[in-house]
Design a protein around this motif. Structure first.
Motif, short mmCIF file in Angstrom:
data_model
loop_
_atom_site.label_atom_id
_atom_site.label_comp_id
_atom_site.label_asym_id
_atom_site.label_seq_id
_atom_site.Cartn_x
_atom_site.Cartn_y
_atom_site.Cartn_z
N TYR A 139 0.83 -1.21 0.00
CA TYR A 139 0.00 0.00 0.00
C TYR A 139 0.86 1.25 0.00
N ARG A 140 0.68 2.05 -1.02
CA ARG A 140 1.40 3.34 -1.08
C ARG A 140 0.42 4.37 -1.60
N ASP A 141 0.23 5.42 -0.81
CA ASP A 141 -0.71 6.46 -1.23
C ASP A 141 0.02 7.39 -2.20
N GLU A 142 0.26 6.88 -3.39
CA GLU A 142 1.05 7.58 -4.41
C GLU A 142 0.45 8.96 -4.69
N ARG A 143 1.31 9.94 -4.91
CA ARG A 143 0.85 11.28 -5.25
C ARG A 143 0.00 11.24 -6.53
N GLY A 148 -3.38 2.71 -14.61
CA GLY A 148 -3.93 1.41 -14.22
C GLY A 148 -3.03 0.71 -13.22
N LEU A 149 -2.62 -0.51 -13.57
CA LEU A 149 -1.83 -1.30 -12.62
C LEU A 149 -0.37 -0.86 -12.55
N MET A 150 0.02 0.05 -13.42
CA MET A 150 1.44 0.44 -13.42
C MET A 150 1.80 1.23 -12.17
N ARG A 151 0.95 2.14 -11.77
CA ARG A 151 1.22 2.89 -10.53
C ARG A 151 -0.05 2.91 -9.70
N GLY A 152 -0.23 1.83 -8.96
CA GLY A 152 -1.42 1.70 -8.12
C GLY A 152 -1.15 2.18 -6.71
N ARG A 153 -2.20 2.25 -5.92
CA ARG A 153 -2.01 2.55 -4.49
C ARG A 153 -2.06 1.25 -3.68
N ILE A 156 0.47 -5.64 -6.07
CA ILE A 156 1.07 -6.89 -5.59
C ILE A 156 2.58 -6.84 -5.78
N MET A 157 3.28 -7.13 -4.71
CA MET A 157 4.74 -7.14 -4.80
C MET A 157 5.30 -8.45 -4.24
N LYS A 158 6.36 -8.89 -4.86
CA LYS A 158 7.18 -9.93 -4.24
C LYS A 158 8.32 -9.17 -3.59
N ILE A 405 9.88 0.60 -17.89
CA ILE A 405 8.99 0.41 -16.75
C ILE A 405 9.78 -0.38 -15.72
N GLU A 406 9.93 0.17 -14.53
CA GLU A 406 10.68 -0.56 -13.49
C GLU A 406 9.82 -1.71 -12.98
N VAL A 407 10.19 -2.93 -13.35
CA VAL A 407 9.41 -4.08 -12.88
C VAL A 407 10.05 -4.74 -11.65
N GLY A 408 11.33 -4.46 -11.42
CA GLY A 408 11.96 -5.04 -10.24
C GLY A 408 13.19 -4.23 -9.86
N GLN A 409 13.59 -4.42 -8.61
CA GLN A 409 14.80 -3.74 -8.16
C GLN A 409 15.51 -4.61 -7.13
N VAL A 410 16.82 -4.67 -7.22
CA VAL A 410 17.63 -5.36 -6.21
C VAL A 410 18.52 -4.30 -5.56
N TYR A 440 14.95 -6.96 -2.14
CA TYR A 440 14.74 -7.27 -3.56
C TYR A 440 13.24 -7.27 -3.84
N GLY A 441 12.79 -6.42 -4.76
CA GLY A 441 11.34 -6.32 -5.01
C GLY A 441 10.99 -6.60 -6.46
N ILE A 442 9.81 -7.17 -6.64
CA ILE A 442 9.26 -7.31 -7.99
C ILE A 442 7.82 -6.83 -7.95
N GLY A 443 7.46 -5.98 -8.88
CA GLY A 443 6.08 -5.53 -9.00
C GLY A 443 5.32 -6.57 -9.82
N VAL A 444 4.59 -7.45 -9.13
CA VAL A 444 3.92 -8.54 -9.85
C VAL A 444 2.79 -7.99 -10.73
N SER A 445 1.96 -7.12 -10.14
CA SER A 445 0.85 -6.56 -10.93
C SER A 445 1.40 -5.62 -12.01
N ARG A 446 2.48 -4.90 -11.69
CA ARG A 446 3.07 -4.03 -12.71
C ARG A 446 3.67 -4.86 -13.85
N THR A 447 4.19 -6.03 -13.53
CA THR A 447 4.77 -6.89 -14.57
C THR A 447 3.68 -7.31 -15.58
P1 ATP Z 1 8.75 3.62 -8.45
O1 ATP Z 1 10.09 4.30 -8.58
O2 ATP Z 1 8.18 3.18 -9.75
O3 ATP Z 1 7.78 4.39 -7.60
P2 ATP Z 1 9.89 2.19 -6.30
O4 ATP Z 1 11.32 2.25 -6.66
O5 ATP Z 1 9.35 3.10 -5.28
O6 ATP Z 1 9.01 2.31 -7.64
P3 ATP Z 1 10.28 -0.30 -4.94
O7 ATP Z 1 10.18 0.18 -3.56
O8 ATP Z 1 11.63 -0.59 -5.51
O9 ATP Z 1 9.50 0.70 -5.91
O10 ATP Z 1 9.29 -1.54 -5.12
C1 ATP Z 1 9.61 -2.75 -5.78
C2 ATP Z 1 8.80 -2.92 -7.03
O11 ATP Z 1 7.40 -2.74 -6.80
C3 ATP Z 1 9.12 -1.90 -8.11
O12 ATP Z 1 10.24 -2.31 -8.85
C4 ATP Z 1 7.85 -1.91 -8.95
O13 ATP Z 1 7.89 -2.94 -9.90
C5 ATP Z 1 6.77 -2.21 -7.94
N1 ATP Z 1 6.01 -0.99 -7.58
C6 ATP Z 1 6.43 0.04 -6.82
N2 ATP Z 1 5.47 0.97 -6.69
C7 ATP Z 1 4.40 0.50 -7.39
C8 ATP Z 1 3.08 1.01 -7.62
N3 ATP Z 1 2.68 2.16 -7.10
N4 ATP Z 1 2.23 0.26 -8.38
C9 ATP Z 1 2.63 -0.92 -8.89
N5 ATP Z 1 3.85 -1.45 -8.70
C10 ATP Z 1 4.74 -0.75 -7.96
#
Ligand code: ATP
Ligand code: MG
Length: 569
Positions: A139-143, A148-153, A156-158, A405-410, A440-447
């Motif tokens: 859960y992130r209350d994004e600005r 759609g699922l790319m930047r949700g509030r 799903i994350m791994k 599109i950032e789908v994951g980060q280590v 290490y994160g993966i945005g499952v729904s963003r993927t």
């Molecule tokens: P971004 O820079 O896009 O806001 P982030 O660097 O804050 O992402 P991380 O904390 O690294 O995100 O989270 C791990 C993964 O979760 C990201 O690589 C991304 O795939 C996914 N993710 C992050 N924020 C969101 C979001 N608001 N909606 C969907 N997926 C997200």
């Protein structure tokens, strides 16, 4: 599954609120429905795709030695207060209180929870290394929740977390995760690139982002075609550009009435923009930061924050400029009080000669300013954004720019959280040491969204087989022809029995309607069963990806044939 029973409400119209193609197609093809801004219901087709991605993630995580667990979404404020992040996380955190007025948050991430978990259970070096992961809503209350699922509030994350005795152990864990991520995104069929990412205050080469290449991506990356270098522009390092030697001229004030931008100033003075220095002013917890870069360059805010040792910067209001005795549009580094204002000059600027810059007075600029003689800096650093054609920091060849599109980060955390939260172990000598961590994160729904961004056409989605909701759709075309309808039913049953995920479009609809929906939803293979084909003992098999049609003999081999067509996609 029978389409007549399937809950996949397709829409004819493109919904107005959707900007990017994945959002449009997921709404139109009946994959998602909005519940609130940035929060979606995953309908059955979407859930199947998510489960497939999750399965791939699980297999690769398990193979890399990570162990699955599940932590609560609701987390107590205390652990965040202990790490110091309760106050700095800001508005992005959803906060709530229980009936006893105790504070909690909905987990935006789980470093605090996992670190306090492990610190209670791990005492000795013998219990390390350890790597745990979970797949869960975050859960992130994004600005700006959008796309759609790319930047949700809610998304799903791994997330996984590694705990090691030392940095050498962390390197091993990090590389294993890096390789697992490479396998995961390859198996999902994505066109992606790992890039060096900014690791903020921690610094060093401690992070990579996995970027799915797409024009709709919010991130900009640079890469070199000559060597393997690739980085997020936020991170991409730049060496100072050399300027040809010139004799220093005398500094001179010139009137530049009504010239508010550097381009306007240069045009008015008949100077090339590369002979000018422009300013950008930021507000930070350390006060005003005045940044100077070459006129045609752009300031990189992340580098500015890192260079000044502040968590973030924002645009400075005019009052701050007035207090620093300057004025927007005419800011310059000559005569600035570097003890009161942070004057941050890009390293390329310091190599320039006889340049034009603001004189801190309305309508006035300097010409023939020479940085080495006339500029006083608080800090000189690399603070600009890399642009297409800039030299690669590894090999010097011109770099290319793409969107991703950032789908994951280590990320190497080192002891950031273990120190703050006192997660220690006893080493072989019985000495207490902080655990060395990675996350290490993966945005499952963003993927899922990223796959659609990469694979679609005017008719709809084109799923990679590995994550398609179903592999095959069987379409009886003549619902009035009992013989071919019965045959279609038989083919459907046989494909299901052979373990191929198949649906049958048993609706009493025209073939055109069925084909349109099948293309929209994006099943990799469409098997048409009709009287014409059957007259010759054949099925018509069409690949969604290539559009190629093959007439397959309806004999004892046809299931193997369909399997091999799927495997070839
Ligand atoms: P971004 O820079 O896009 O806001 P982030 O660097 O804050 O992402 P991380 O904390 O690294 O995100 O989270 C791990 C993964 O979760 C990201 O690589 C991304 O795939 C996914 N993710 C992050 N924020 C969101 C979001 N608001 N909606 C969907 N997926 C997200
Ligand atoms: Mg990230």
């Amino acid at each position: 599954m029978r389409i007549s029973e399937m809950y996949a409400p397709t829409l004819r119209e493109v919904p107005a609120e959707a900007e990017v193609i994945s959002h449009k197609l997921m709404l139109r093809a009946g994959f998602i429905r909005k519940a609130a801004g940035g929060m979606y219901t995953y309908l059955p087709l979407a859930l199947r795709v998510l489960k497939k991605i999750e399965q791939i993630v699980r297999e690769e995580m398990d193979k890399a030695g990570a162990q699955e667990l599940l932590m609560p979404i609701v987390q107590p404020a205390e652990i965040w207060q202990e790490s110091g992040r309760w106050s700095v996380y800001g508005d992005e955190m959803f906060r709530l209180k229980d009936r006893h007025n105790r504070e909690f948050c909905l987990g935006p991430t789980h470093e605090e929870l996992v670190t306090t978990l492990i610190r209670a259970d791990v005492r000795s070096y013998r219990q390390l290394p350890l790597n745990v992961y979970q797949i869960q809503n975050k859960y992130r209350d994004e600005r700006r929740p959008r796309f759609g699922l790319m930047r949700g509030r809610e998304f799903i994350m791994k997330d996984s977390y590694s705990f090691d005795r030392d940095e050498a152990g962390l390197d091993v864990a990090y590389n294993k995760m890096y390789d697992a991520y490479t396998n995961i995104f390859s198996r999902c069929g994505l066109n992606f690139r790992p890039v060096e990412a900014d690791s903020g205050a921690i610094g060093g080469s401690g992070s990579h982002e996995f970027m799915a290449i797409a024009d709709s991506g919010e991130a900009e990356i640079v890469y070199c075609e000559k060597c393997q270098y690739a980085a997020n522009v936020e991170k991409a390092e730049l060496f100072p550009l050399e300027a040809a030697a010139e004799e220093m001229q005398a500094l001179k004030e010139v009137e530049t009435p009504n010239c508010k931008t550097i381009e306007a100033v240069c045009e008015f003075l008949h100077l090339p923009v590369v002979k000018s220095v422009k300013a950008v002013a930021f507000k930070s917890e350390k006060g005003l930061i005045l940044c100077f870069v070459r006129g045609d360059h752009e300031v990189n805010e992340i580098k500015v924050a890192n260079a000044c040792g502040v968590p973030e910067v924002e645009m400075a209001p005019e009052e701050m400029l007035t207090a620093a005795q300057t004025v927007g549009g005419f800011m310059g580094p000559v005569g600035m009080d570097t003890t009161k204002t942070i004057v941050l000059i890009d390293n390329t600027v310091m190599k320039m000669h006889n340049v034009c810059c603001g004189a801190n007075k309305v309508g006035v600029h300097y010409v023939n300013a020479n940085p080495e003689r006339d500029f006083k800096a608080t800090i000189v650093a690399d603070i600009r954004l890399m642009q297409e054609g800039d030299p690669c920091p590894h090999c010097g060849a011109p770099v290319k720019v793409a969107r991703g599109i950032e789908v994951g980060q280590v990320f190497k955390l080192f002891t950031k959280y273990s120190s703050a939260l006192k997660a220690t172990y006893l080493d072989e000598a019985g000495k207490e040491q902080p655990m060395v961590m990675g996350c290490y994160g993966i945005g499952v729904s963003r993927t899922m969204a990223a796959a659609i961004e990469q694979y679609n056409d005017k008719d709809g989605i084109i799923w990679p087989v590995s994550i398609a909701p179903y592999a095959v759709i069987v379409v009886p075309v003549q619902m009035k022809d009992a013989v071919s309808v019965a045959k279609a039913e038989e083919v459907y049953q046989q494909l299901c029995q052979a373990g191929i995920e198949t649906v049958i479009d048993d609706r009493d609809e025209r073939p055109g309607v069925k084909f349109k929906d099948a293309d929209l939803i994006g099943y990799p293979l469409r098997v048409v069963v009709g009287p014409k084909g059957l007259a010759e003992g054949k099925l018509e098999v069409k690949a969604r990806k290539t559009g190629s049609v093959e007439m397959v003999d309806l004999d004892s081999q046809y299931i193997d044939k369909i399997k091999s067509l799927l495997a070839a996609l």
